[in-house]
Structure formats: C-alpha cells, structure tokens
Design an enzyme around this catalytic site. Structure first.
Site, PDB file in Angstrom:
ATOM      1  N   PRO A  12       3.208  -0.418   2.818  1.00 45.88           N
ATOM      2  CA  PRO A  12       3.175  -1.613   1.974  1.00 45.88           C
ATOM      3  C   PRO A  12       3.244  -1.319   0.472  1.00 45.88           C
ATOM      4  CG  PRO A  12       1.012  -1.164   2.904  1.00 45.88           C
ATOM      5  CD  PRO A  12       1.977  -0.261   3.601  1.00 45.88           C
ATOM      6  N   ASN A  13       3.986  -2.158  -0.189  1.00 50.18           N
ATOM      7  CA  ASN A  13       4.137  -2.167  -1.652  1.00 50.18           C
ATOM      8  C   ASN A  13       4.982  -1.021  -2.204  1.00 50.18           C
ATOM      9  OD1 ASN A  13       2.500  -4.547  -2.135  1.00 50.18           O
ATOM     10  ND2 ASN A  13       0.777  -3.287  -1.465  1.00 50.18           N
ATOM     11  N   ARG A  20       5.891  -1.073 -10.053  1.00 51.02           N
ATOM     12  CA  ARG A  20       4.480  -1.184  -9.669  1.00 51.02           C
ATOM     13  C   ARG A  20       3.673  -0.061 -10.320  1.00 51.02           C
ATOM     14  NH1 ARG A  20       2.093   1.079  -4.029  1.00 51.02           N
ATOM     15  NH2 ARG A  20       0.001   0.272  -4.293  1.00 51.02           N
ATOM     16  N   TYR A  25       2.426   5.564 -10.302  1.00 51.12           N
ATOM     17  CA  TYR A  25       3.405   5.900  -9.268  1.00 51.12           C
ATOM     18  C   TYR A  25       4.758   6.354  -9.820  1.00 51.12           C
ATOM     19  CZ  TYR A  25      -0.050   3.574  -6.353  1.00 51.12           C
ATOM     20  OH  TYR A  25      -1.221   3.229  -5.722  1.00 51.12           O
ATOM     21  N   ASN A  76       4.331   7.871   4.166  1.00 52.06           N
ATOM     22  CA  ASN A  76       3.432   7.400   3.112  1.00 52.06           C
ATOM     23  C   ASN A  76       2.943   6.023   3.573  1.00 52.06           C
ATOM     24  OD1 ASN A  76       2.097   6.383   0.940  1.00 52.06           O
ATOM     25  ND2 ASN A  76       3.647   6.978  -0.579  1.00 52.06           N
ATOM     26  N   ALA A  79      -1.559   1.609   1.366  1.00 48.16           N
ATOM     27  CA  ALA A  79      -2.976   1.241   1.508  1.00 48.16           C
ATOM     28  C   ALA A  79      -3.455   1.284   2.957  1.00 48.16           C
ATOM     29  CB  ALA A  79      -3.194  -0.149   0.924  1.00 48.16           C
ATOM     30  N   GLU A 100       1.618  13.614   6.037  1.00 48.63           N
ATOM     31  CA  GLU A 100       1.132  12.457   5.263  1.00 48.63           C
ATOM     32  C   GLU A 100       1.443  12.721   3.797  1.00 48.63           C
ATOM     33  OE1 GLU A 100      -3.100  11.914   5.636  1.00 48.63           O
ATOM     34  OE2 GLU A 100      -3.181  10.485   3.966  1.00 48.63           O
ATOM     35  N   HIS A 102       1.501  11.104  -0.345  1.00 48.27           N
ATOM     36  CA  HIS A 102       1.153  10.098  -1.360  1.00 48.27           C
ATOM     37  C   HIS A 102       1.724  10.540  -2.694  1.00 48.27           C
ATOM     38  CE1 HIS A 102      -1.603   8.289   1.483  1.00 48.27           C
ATOM     39  NE2 HIS A 102      -2.011   9.516   1.764  1.00 48.27           N
ATOM     40  N   ARG A 109      -8.874   9.158  -7.425  1.00 52.25           N
ATOM     41  CA  ARG A 109      -8.860   7.727  -7.765  1.00 52.25           C
ATOM     42  C   ARG A 109     -10.132   7.046  -7.237  1.00 52.25           C
ATOM     43  NH1 ARG A 109      -3.239   5.324  -6.196  1.00 52.25           N
ATOM     44  NH2 ARG A 109      -4.045   3.638  -7.520  1.00 52.25           N
TER      45      ARG A 109
HETATM   46  C1  DQA Z   1      -0.288   5.673  -2.189  1.00 52.14           C
HETATM   47  C2  DQA Z   1      -1.782   5.746  -2.455  1.00 52.14           C
HETATM   48  C3  DQA Z   1      -2.525   4.588  -1.797  1.00 52.14           C
HETATM   49  O1  DQA Z   1      -3.905   4.656  -2.101  1.00 52.14           O
HETATM   50  C4  DQA Z   1      -1.999   3.263  -2.303  1.00 52.14           C
HETATM   51  O2  DQA Z   1      -2.631   2.191  -1.635  1.00 52.14           O
HETATM   52  C5  DQA Z   1      -0.524   3.167  -2.218  1.00 52.14           C
HETATM   53  C6  DQA Z   1       0.287   4.321  -2.583  1.00 52.14           C
HETATM   54  C7  DQA Z   1       0.492   6.741  -2.967  1.00 52.14           C
HETATM   55  O3  DQA Z   1       1.631   6.982  -2.631  1.00 52.14           O
HETATM   56  O4  DQA Z   1      -0.031   7.310  -3.933  1.00 52.14           O
HETATM   57  O5  DQA Z   1       0.022   2.104  -1.928  1.00 52.14           O
HETATM   58  O6  DQA Z   1      -0.058   5.897  -0.805  1.00 52.14           O
END
Ligand code: DQA
Length: 156
Positions: A12-13, A20, A25, A76, A79, A100, A102, A109
C-alpha cells in the site's frame, strides 16, 4: 537451462512514491524503480514480474501466485509489514527464497514500525537504502537462486 523469474511485490501507498514524503522515501517513482529493476534483470537474463496493490487480500493472492512460478520473491509490504498476520501466513506458506525490502529503515523510525510480521518468514531483509534497495534485493535473490549466497533461513 530453466528460466529464472523473480516477482517484485509492492504494497500500500508505494504507488505514490515520488510524491509521498520524499524526504523519507526519495523522489523516484515506482515506475522509475521498476525500470531500473528491469534493466538489471535484462542484463542478467532474469525475467521479472512487478506488481503493486493497496489491498491486503490482493497482496496475499500475489504471494500465492509467486509460489506457482517464481524463483524468488522480493516484497515491500508497506504498512502491512507491521499489521498483517495474513501476510505472515502467506509468506510462511510460500516455499521459495523471499526477501523483505523497505526503502526507509523502519527501526530508526516510530516504534510501531519496529515490529515486522514478515521478517521471521523471509530469508533476509534489506532496508534503509532507498530505491537502490531494490537492486540490492535483486542481487540477493540472484545469489540465493544461483547458490552464491548462504542463508541460514534456507529451509523456511
Ligand atoms: C516502507 C516502510 C513502512 O513502515 C511504511 O509503512 C511504508 C514503506 C518502506 O519502504 O520504507 O509504506 O515499507
């Protein structure tokens, strides 16, 4: 020789990358990142499937799809990393090398980002290197699928 196919899944996102919270990011869009990944893959003769979804259930479906034909999975989960037992269970059932990923370093964080439901059921984790993390993850997946990387989690 059998083909090597990696799946890259973004949760998501991550479709909003570039606009964003760029201070966290970065300024590269998901399209930019996927193009760099495709270039990397072409140079190594690796096939790539890239997918993004904002939906938890679809992410589970995509993980199940990866089990069917992928040599390795890079994910990735956004959240859902910090909330989803369904994600944990889908990854546990997916018996291929899994990474995994990020962009940010969740451990540096907010405390709610320190827990990951994915980490215990993947071979390894890459975080904190921004968009370059995707290339690092591809390198790691290549190492795992070509016997160049030893993973203590090789039986998960
Ligand atoms: C994320 C880190 C997560 O905590 C966050 O909710 C994201 C992006 C990252 O790529 O740093 O949406 O996965």
């Amino acid at each position: 020789m059998t083909k090597t196919l990696f799946h890259i899944l973004n949760g998501p996102n991550l479709n909003l990358l570039g606009q964003r919270e760029p201070e966290i990011y970065g300024r590269e869009t998901l399209d930019d990142i996927e193009q760099s990944c495709r270039k990397w893959a072409e140079e190594r003769g690796v096939e790539l499937t890239t997918r993004q979804t904002n939906s938890e259930g679809t992410l589970v479906d995509y993980i199940q799809n990866a089990t069917e034909d992928a040599s390795a999975l890079i994910i990735n989960p956004g959240a859902y990393t910090h909330t989803s037992i369904a994600l944990h269970d889908a990854l546990a059932a997916c018996k291929i090398p899994k990474i995994e990923l990020h962009l940010s370093n969740p451990h540096a964080r907010e405390p709610f980002r320190h827990r990951s439901f994915a980490s215990s059921v993947v071979n390894g984790i890459i975080c904190g290197f921004g968009a370059h993390g995707y290339i690092l993850a591809l390198e790691a997946a290549f190492g795992l699928t070509h016997g160049q990387t030893v993973s203590k989690n090789s039986d998960i």
